[in-house]
Design a protein around this motif. Structure first.
Motif, PDB file in Angstrom:
ATOM      1  N   SER A 238       2.398  -4.344   7.925  1.00 62.05           N
ATOM      2  CA  SER A 238       2.070  -5.023   6.775  1.00 62.05           C
ATOM      3  C   SER A 238       2.452  -4.104   5.510  1.00 62.05           C
ATOM      4  CB  SER A 238       0.721  -5.080   6.191  1.00 62.05           C
ATOM      5  OG  SER A 238       0.148  -6.071   7.521  1.00 62.05           O
TER       6      SER A 238
ATOM      7  N   LEU B 240      -2.289 -10.575   3.146  1.00 58.31           N
ATOM      8  CA  LEU B 240      -2.231 -10.197   4.361  1.00 58.31           C
ATOM      9  C   LEU B 240      -3.359  -9.926   5.139  1.00 58.31           C
ATOM     10  CD1 LEU B 240       0.984  -8.041   4.103  1.00 58.31           C
ATOM     11  CD2 LEU B 240       1.092 -10.330   4.786  1.00 58.31           C
TER      12      LEU B 240
ATOM     13  N   GLN C 118      -2.082 -11.466  10.510  1.00 57.08           N
ATOM     14  CA  GLN C 118      -0.881 -10.954  10.981  1.00 57.08           C
ATOM     15  C   GLN C 118      -0.987  -9.933  11.999  1.00 57.08           C
ATOM     16  OE1 GLN C 118      -1.608 -11.484   7.747  1.00 57.08           O
ATOM     17  NE2 GLN C 118      -0.048 -13.092   7.491  1.00 57.08           N
TER      18      GLN C 118
END
Length: 403
Positions: A212, A385, A390
């Motif tokens: 990320s 995120l 994710q």
């Protein structure tokens, strides 16, 4: 699994330092692993992972063990016994672990697992805040995802090598990785290993950086030859990524209020082969004023609650307090107000945090845009995120452009 007394005692020592002395878990692990040079990688792994596991599930284990802070040594052994029972590890015949009520531990676990704040092991205020900020469904998923052990992700240093070449070099050193196609420069370790002793690391072929986090620098839309400022650089993971994206061309200015962090960044930059970077300590307002209207690109990776990176800092669940959150929001807005003046007309700025809370993220951006300092900026896009979506750290980033 056979438990070794010296390793278990090291875990107990570590828990005492983290829970009672309020020391940071990563520093404690470093300290405790120096106890015995004869410990191998498996021994060291047991100490580190067991300690982090008990820290991660502290609230649940405390409720099951019926102990309270400050924890006496017998109480710490009771927490360790709960960890063993819930993992099906046979308890050795030691005085410290006598009379462990295994059936009661399992029964209490089944009972408490029905309640999220115990099951996922969060303080009341943080569990309530998460649900209020994200909604029950997302917070329930996110609170669980943030308890999963963080994987080791590498970012290829494209100034020195390519992802495929790095993957082969690591394989030759016995470290197997898989490519993450959706993250241009990322490789994930298939098995946890110490990558810092490899020749590939010493040669500056990679940095350890969560997937990320690797999305932040590209979000700034930098190009070779620009003047780019990383105003909250810290030890510089994103600074080094920016240097790669700039192909070592142009001017990259890394700024921070802590000179010690910038000194570490200089060492990393030399290893990475970065030579378009300079560091500037923000000792006073003049340092920022000298750059007013001169930056093509500005990265504000602002200090935050760190709620998105609990996976790698599980002790932050117990160190974070509501008062800190209020204070840091003031710091974030102050950074936006003052540092944004460095952006030149038509220039771009990214505001980023490793938090998942809207009050630290989009709400800060909206407050800035409604202010006198923000009236010359327009919102381009942003991205949230989440670990539950994710699979990596929680992050936020917003791209703004000066009119």
């Amino acid at each position: 699994m056979r438990l070794h007394r010296n390793l278990v005692f090291a875990v107990i020592d570590a828990l005492n330092l983290i829970f009672n002395e309020k020391e940071y878990a990563d520093k404690v692990i470093e300290k405790v692993l120096r106890y015995d040079k004869r410990w191998g990688s498996r021994d060291r792994g047991f100490i580190a992972e067991t300690t982090y596991d008990i820290v991660r599930w502290k609230r649940l284990y405390v409720e099951i063990a019926e102990v309270h802070e400050p924890f006496s040594r017998p109480h710490l052994f009771r927490l360790f016994a709960v960890w063993c029972v819930l993992r099906g590890i046979r308890l050795p015949d030691w005085k410290q672990l006598e009379n462990t009520p295994e059936r009661r531990i399992k029964g209490r676990f089944d009972e408490l697992s029905k309640i999220r704040k115990y099951r996922e092991s969060y303080p009341d205020w943080l569990d309530e805040l998460g649900e209020s900020a994200l909604g029950e469904e997302l917070w329930t998923k996110e609170s669980a995802a943030l308890n999963r052990q963080a994987e080791v992700i590498l970012r290829t240093n494209t100034l020195r090598t390519s992802k495929n070449t790095l993957q082969k070099a690591l394989s030759d050193e016995g470290i197997e990785t898989v490519s993450l196609p959706e993250y241009e420069d990322a490789l994930k370790l298939m098995e946890r290993k110490n990558v810092f002793t490899t020749e590939a690391f010493k040669d500056g072929l990679f940095e350890v950086q969560d997937a990320s986090s690797q999305l932040v620098a590209p979000f700034l839309d930098v190009a070779p030859g620009q003047r780019v400022v990383d105003a909250c650089a810290g030890a510089g993971g994103k600074t080094l990524h920016l240097a790669s994206l700039m192909q070592n061309k142009g001017q990259l200015i890394a700024m921070d209020i802590y000179e010690s962090k910038l000194k570490k960044l200089k060492i990393r930059a030399r290893r990475n082969g970065v030579h378009n970077m300079e560091t500037r300590v923000i000792e006073n307002s003049k340092v920022v004023k000298k750059l007013h209207g001169k930056a093509d690109r500005l990265l504000l990776d602002a200090p935050c609650s760190g709620l998105g990176v609990i996976r790698r800092n599980p002790d932050s669940k117990w160190k974070l307090e509501p008062e800190f959150l209020e204070r840091i929001k003031g710091v974030q807005q102050d950074i936006l107000q003052r540092y944004s003046k460095m952006v030149k007309p038509k220039g771009k700025m990214v505001y980023a945090t490793c938090s998942i809370l809207p009050e630290e993220n989009i709400e800060q951006v909206e407050t800035f845009l409604d202010s006198e300092a923000g009236k010359d900026f327009e919102f381009i896009k942003d991205q949230n995120l989440f670990a539950s979506e994710q699979g990596y750290d929680g992050f936020y980033m917003a791209l703004l452009q000066k009119k």
